[in-house]
Design a protein around this motif. Structure first.
Motif, short mmCIF file in Angstrom:
data_model
loop_
_atom_site.label_atom_id
_atom_site.label_comp_id
_atom_site.label_asym_id
_atom_site.label_seq_id
_atom_site.Cartn_x
_atom_site.Cartn_y
_atom_site.Cartn_z
N LYS A 10 0.96 -1.16 0.04
CA LYS A 10 0.13 -0.21 0.10
C LYS A 10 0.95 1.17 0.05
N PHE A 11 1.92 1.08 0.97
CA PHE A 11 2.82 2.31 0.73
C PHE A 11 3.55 2.49 -0.42
N GLU A 12 4.02 1.50 -1.06
CA GLU A 12 4.65 1.55 -2.20
C GLU A 12 3.78 2.17 -3.44
N ASN A 13 2.35 1.90 -3.35
CA ASN A 13 1.48 2.45 -4.26
C ASN A 13 0.89 3.62 -3.93
N ASP A 14 1.39 4.26 -2.98
CA ASP A 14 0.71 5.42 -2.25
C ASP A 14 -0.86 5.31 -2.21
N GLU A 15 -1.22 4.26 -1.46
CA GLU A 15 -2.51 3.81 -1.12
C GLU A 15 -2.66 4.44 0.40
N PHE A 16 -2.36 5.47 0.75
CA PHE A 16 -2.36 5.73 2.11
C PHE A 16 -2.93 7.10 2.32
N VAL A 17 -3.42 7.59 3.34
CA VAL A 17 -3.80 9.03 3.99
C VAL A 17 -3.33 9.19 5.30
N ILE A 18 -3.21 10.63 5.31
CA ILE A 18 -2.49 10.95 6.63
C ILE A 18 -3.72 11.86 7.31
N THR A 19 -4.08 11.59 8.54
CA THR A 19 -5.33 12.32 9.24
C THR A 19 -4.51 13.74 9.43
N PHE A 20 -5.65 14.53 9.93
CA PHE A 20 -5.18 15.80 10.34
C PHE A 20 -4.46 15.89 11.51
N HIS A 21 -4.90 15.24 12.44
CA HIS A 21 -4.04 14.79 13.86
C HIS A 21 -2.48 14.45 13.32
N CYS A 22 -2.33 13.41 12.54
CA CYS A 22 -0.96 13.07 12.37
C CYS A 22 -0.25 14.08 11.55
N SER A 23 -0.92 15.05 10.67
CA SER A 23 -0.12 16.07 10.12
C SER A 23 0.41 17.00 11.11
N GLN A 24 -0.49 17.13 12.21
CA GLN A 24 -0.07 18.15 13.09
C GLN A 24 1.30 17.46 14.00
#
Length: 96
Positions: A10-24
């Protein structure tokens, strides 16, 4: 499929999202998107958590060589990076 194989693919294929909390937390702890991607592709799953679905705790390294940890929810179709932290103690103190 093993958790490690799924996360890596999934990470190799950019099949992930980052939560707003995580970005903070990434900003606060100086952890980059490249660090996140590298940990997803090459990091080590050190724990599987069964909490509102399945999550894994991944240990990775920042570009400066420091250890960090990220909690990744095994959602479909994309994985969700819930949070990141630098020291294992920080995550334990916060109940992760």
């Amino acid at each position: 499929m093993k958790h490690s194989d799924l996360v890596k693919r999934k990470f190799e294929n950019d099949e992930f999202v980052i939560t707003f909390h995580c970005s903070q937390r990434m900003d606060e702890r100086t952890i980059s998107i490249n660090d996140i991607r590298a940990a997803g592709c090459n990091g080590r799953i050190i724990e599987v958590q069964k909490l509102n679905g399945e999550r894994v705790l991944v240990q990775g390294k920042t570009s400066d060589g420091a250890d960090f940890y990220m909690v990744v929810a095994l959602e479909r179709p994309k994985l969700v990076v819930v949070t990141v932290y630098r020291g294992r103690e920080e995550g334990v103190e916060r109940g992760r």
